[in-house]
Write a protein that holds these residues in place. Structure first.
Motif, PDB file in Angstrom:
ATOM      1  N   LYS A  64       0.848  -1.203   0.000  1.00 14.95           N
ATOM      2  CA  LYS A  64       0.000   0.000   0.000  1.00 14.95           C
ATOM      3  C   LYS A  64       0.885   1.255   0.000  1.00 14.95           C
ATOM      4  O   LYS A  64       0.662   2.195  -0.760  1.00 14.95           O
ATOM      5  CB  LYS A  64      -0.896  -0.004   1.248  1.00 14.95           C
ATOM      6  CG  LYS A  64      -1.820   1.172   1.283  1.00 14.95           C
ATOM      7  CD  LYS A  64      -3.067   0.901   2.082  1.00 14.95           C
ATOM      8  CE  LYS A  64      -4.196   1.753   1.616  1.00 14.95           C
ATOM      9  NZ  LYS A  64      -5.253   1.101   0.982  1.00 14.95           N
ATOM     10  N   SER A  71       2.316   7.202  -6.613  1.00 14.23           N
ATOM     11  CA  SER A  71       1.419   8.248  -7.132  1.00 14.23           C
ATOM     12  C   SER A  71       1.672   9.604  -6.460  1.00 14.23           C
ATOM     13  O   SER A  71       0.906  10.539  -6.654  1.00 14.23           O
ATOM     14  CB  SER A  71      -0.032   7.836  -6.928  1.00 14.23           C
ATOM     15  OG  SER A  71      -0.274   7.717  -5.556  1.00 14.23           O
ATOM     16  N   CYS A 173       2.857  23.399   8.308  1.00 16.10           N
ATOM     17  CA  CYS A 173       3.375  23.687   6.969  1.00 16.10           C
ATOM     18  C   CYS A 173       3.233  25.143   6.557  1.00 16.10           C
ATOM     19  O   CYS A 173       3.823  25.549   5.555  1.00 16.10           O
ATOM     20  CB  CYS A 173       2.679  22.805   5.948  1.00 16.10           C
ATOM     21  SG  CYS A 173       3.065  21.072   6.157  1.00 16.10           S
ATOM     22  N   LYS A 216      -4.015   4.765   8.032  1.00 15.50           N
ATOM     23  CA  LYS A 216      -3.483   5.214   6.739  1.00 15.50           C
ATOM     24  C   LYS A 216      -2.735   6.540   6.882  1.00 15.50           C
ATOM     25  O   LYS A 216      -1.816   6.821   6.120  1.00 15.50           O
ATOM     26  CB  LYS A 216      -4.619   5.371   5.738  1.00 15.50           C
ATOM     27  CG  LYS A 216      -4.992   4.058   5.075  1.00 15.50           C
ATOM     28  CD  LYS A 216      -5.951   4.284   3.945  1.00 15.50           C
ATOM     29  CE  LYS A 216      -7.276   3.653   4.270  1.00 15.50           C
ATOM     30  NZ  LYS A 216      -8.400   4.134   3.509  1.00 15.50           N
ATOM     31  N   PRO A 278      -2.886  14.701   8.777  1.00 13.96           N
ATOM     32  CA  PRO A 278      -3.745  15.417   7.832  1.00 13.96           C
ATOM     33  C   PRO A 278      -4.901  14.495   7.450  1.00 13.96           C
ATOM     34  O   PRO A 278      -4.670  13.343   7.081  1.00 13.96           O
ATOM     35  CB  PRO A 278      -2.814  15.669   6.637  1.00 13.96           C
ATOM     36  CG  PRO A 278      -1.710  14.685   6.754  1.00 13.96           C
ATOM     37  CD  PRO A 278      -1.637  14.215   8.179  1.00 13.96           C
ATOM     38  N   HIS A 315       2.354  26.093  -1.575  1.00 11.93           N
ATOM     39  CA  HIS A 315       2.921  25.031  -0.738  1.00 11.93           C
ATOM     40  C   HIS A 315       2.520  23.666  -1.310  1.00 11.93           C
ATOM     41  O   HIS A 315       1.330  23.338  -1.369  1.00 11.93           O
ATOM     42  CB  HIS A 315       2.418  25.144   0.702  1.00 11.93           C
ATOM     43  CG  HIS A 315       2.733  23.918   1.521  1.00 11.93           C
ATOM     44  ND1 HIS A 315       4.025  23.513   1.764  1.00 11.93           N
ATOM     45  CD2 HIS A 315       1.945  22.993   2.112  1.00 11.93           C
ATOM     46  CE1 HIS A 315       4.012  22.393   2.470  1.00 11.93           C
ATOM     47  NE2 HIS A 315       2.759  22.058   2.699  1.00 11.93           N
ATOM     48  N   GLY A 317       1.771  20.602  -0.517  1.00  7.24           N
ATOM     49  CA  GLY A 317       1.450  19.689   0.596  1.00  7.24           C
ATOM     50  C   GLY A 317       1.357  18.241   0.152  1.00  7.24           C
ATOM     51  O   GLY A 317       1.618  17.320   0.919  1.00  7.24           O
ATOM     52  N   ARG A 319       0.594  15.844  -3.930  1.00  7.36           N
ATOM     53  CA  ARG A 319       0.215  15.979  -5.344  1.00  7.36           C
ATOM     54  C   ARG A 319      -1.255  16.355  -5.492  1.00  7.36           C
ATOM     55  O   ARG A 319      -1.621  17.212  -6.306  1.00  7.36           O
ATOM     56  CB  ARG A 319       0.514  14.664  -6.062  1.00  7.36           C
ATOM     57  CG  ARG A 319       0.502  14.764  -7.562  1.00  7.36           C
ATOM     58  CD  ARG A 319      -0.095  13.510  -8.188  1.00  7.36           C
ATOM     59  NE  ARG A 319      -1.497  13.420  -7.902  1.00  7.36           N
ATOM     60  CZ  ARG A 319      -2.121  12.364  -7.348  1.00  7.36           C
ATOM     61  NH1 ARG A 319      -1.438  11.305  -7.013  1.00  7.36           N
ATOM     62  NH2 ARG A 319      -3.427  12.377  -7.125  1.00  7.36           N
ATOM     63  N   ALA A 320      -2.114  15.739  -4.652  1.00  7.89           N
ATOM     64  CA  ALA A 320      -3.550  15.985  -4.778  1.00  7.89           C
ATOM     65  C   ALA A 320      -3.904  17.435  -4.414  1.00  7.89           C
ATOM     66  O   ALA A 320      -4.858  18.007  -4.969  1.00  7.89           O
ATOM     67  CB  ALA A 320      -4.322  15.014  -3.890  1.00  7.89           C
ATOM     68  N   ASN A 348       7.422  16.953   0.797  1.00  9.73           N
ATOM     69  CA  ASN A 348       6.833  18.037   1.591  1.00  9.73           C
ATOM     70  C   ASN A 348       7.709  18.242   2.830  1.00  9.73           C
ATOM     71  O   ASN A 348       7.724  17.398   3.724  1.00  9.73           O
ATOM     72  CB  ASN A 348       5.402  17.640   1.987  1.00  9.73           C
ATOM     73  CG  ASN A 348       4.715  18.687   2.857  1.00  9.73           C
ATOM     74  OD1 ASN A 348       5.343  19.625   3.354  1.00  9.73           O
ATOM     75  ND2 ASN A 348       3.410  18.513   3.070  1.00  9.73           N
TER      76      ASN A 348
END
Ligand SMILES: CC(C)(COP(=O)(O)OP(=O)(O)OC[C@H]1O[C@@H](n2cnc3c(N)ncnc32)[C@H](O)[C@@H]1OP(=O)(O)O)[C@@H](O)C(=O)NCCC(=O)NCCSC(=O)CC(=O)O
Length: 398
Positions: A64, A71, A173, A216, A278, A315, A317, A319-320, A348
């Motif tokens: 995972k 990605s 951040c 996760k 996060p 910033h 944080g 890719r998404a 990051n």
């Protein structure tokens, strides 16, 4: 005498106050960055992480993490911690053992040293002696000492004992943007001030072993975060013929909190180090609110909308998050090229990251979406969810 309500303002006092203020806007005068030596390629990170945390048996979780790393749009990251350090300190890995003392003990010297490496580069570019630094702002989530990393850093750099220090702990951040906003106010309100801003972060404070499928957030943190430090010299009223060279004028700075987002990026310092999580919703909350925050910050300056007219130091944080900002602001693809480049090369790094992005923009000499009028936005994102907006003017003196 002039009477203002029940206050009495003396003209002499007003003259003294006025004389203390700078005439021009604060500017970024120099930038320096640094990373520790240990570099791990992102494609090898899952193997590395499950090996150093003695969790290689958990092949499901490892694949995972491997998928998330793939990605992440990150190529490599740098770390202060080494295999040897982790072998010598099993408490950094074993979740059942308290590890805060160990983490803080290492951070006491490692954070100021990494900060000094970045600051030394910025000061060399600036060209003036260390004793000309009048103010120091240091940001970190790695440690909570008294006196703080600022005192040790001031001594390493040979700053004057009279340097006025401000320590920003655990700002997350957005600390790079927050420190720059505070530096702007200091520079514009203290004639002749030269503010050294330094942010330094080590993921050693948040390194932990994987737990289970439900955890996760740990995998996300381990997949994205890296170590680094960045420094900036900020000052106003550069004299003609001086060695100083304004790179970006700081036109305006503001901060906002996205409503009802307090839990979306939350952390706490405990016996097991810094636990920062996060939430999955963080990306969506930023995507749904960032344009409104920008409109509120920029409309009073006559700059709202037409986002492609501006250059962007966002910033990175994750890719998404960059994908979300790019989509919602309908930005041309080159606008976030500097943010994506820094994410790819370093991951990051929390507070310092946005300063790396600014450095990248000036190093590519305006090829990264700096328009004719040279205006742009530095966007800091962090716990709160805080949105820091600094409007910059690229002077072209790269
Ligand atoms: C990590 C990613 C690159 C992974 O992208 P992918 O394309 O692989 O797919 P994805 O988004 O579906 O995520 C893969 C799996 O991870 C889960 N997942 C994603 N983000 C999660 C999070 N924050 N907490 C817990 N789980 C999370 C998804 O549900 C999914 O689970 P499943 O596979 O079970 O469906 C991306 O999601 C990303 O960039 N996210 C943003 C990361 C982030 O929040 N950064 C901010 C850090 S804080 C910061 O910068 C500022 C600060 O606050 O200080």
């Amino acid at each position: 005498m002039v009477l203002l309500g029940n206050l009495t303002a003396s003209p002499a006092a007003a003259v003294i106050r006025q004389a203390q203020r700078a005439d021009g806007p604060a500017s970024v005068l120099a930038i320096g960055t640094a990373n520790p030596a240990n570099c791990v390629l992102q494609q090898e990170y899952a193997d590395y992480y499950f090996r150093v945390t003695n969790a290689e048996h958990d092949t499901k979780l490892k694949s995972k993490l491997h998928r998330i790393c793939k990605s992440s749009a990150i190529k490599k990251r740098y770390f202060y911690h080494t295999d040897e350090m982790l072998r010598d300190h099993p408490e950094l890995i074993d979740r059942t053992l308290p590890s805060l003392d160990t983490r803080m003990g290492i951070a006491t010297t490692a954070v100021p040293e990494l900060a000094a490496a970045a600051a030394t580069k910025a000061m060399a570019e600036w060209g003036r002696p260390a004793t000309d630094v009048t103010h120091l702002i240091v940001g970190t989530y790695c440690g909570a000492h008294m006196p703080g990393a600022d005192v040790r850093l001031a001594s390493l750099l040979g700053l004057a004992p009279s340097v006025r220090r401000t320590m920003l702990y655990l700002n997350g951040c957005n600390s790079g943007a927050t420190a720059l906003r505070v530096a702007k106010d200091i520079a514009e309100n203290n004639r002749g001030a030269r503010v050294l801003v330094v942010c330094a972060e080590l993921t050693l404070i948040l390194l932990r072993a994987p737990e289970d499928e439900a955890d996760k957030a740990t995998l996300i943190m381990q997949a994205l975060f890296g170590d680094g430090a960045a420094a900036v010299i900020v000052g106003a009223d550069v004299n003609r013929g001086s060695v100083e060279c304004p790179l970006f004028e700081m036109v305006a700075a503001s901060q906002a909190v996205i409503p009802e987002s307090e839990r979306a990026a939350a952390g706490r310092l405990g016996e097991d180090g810094l636990l920062f999580r996060p939430a999955v919703e963080m990306t969506t909350l930023i995507r749904e609110n960032v344009e409104q925050c920008l409109v509120e910050a920029l409309a009073p300056l006559g700059l709202s909308g037409g986002w492609n007219r501006l250059f962007w130091a966002v910033h990175p944080g994750g890719r998404a998050i960059l994908d979300g900002v790019e989509a919602v602001l309908r930005l041309d693809s080159e606008k976030l090229a500097a943010s994506r480049h820094v994410l790819s090369e370093y991951g990051n790094m929390s507070g310092p990251t946005v300063i790396f992005v600014l450095d990248e923009i000036r190093r590519r000499r305006g090829e990264l979406g700096v328009g004719r009028d040279g205006l742009g936005v530095l966007l800091g994102l962090g716990p709160g969810i805080s949105v820091e907006t600094i409007v910059l003017h690229a002077t072209g003196n790269y």
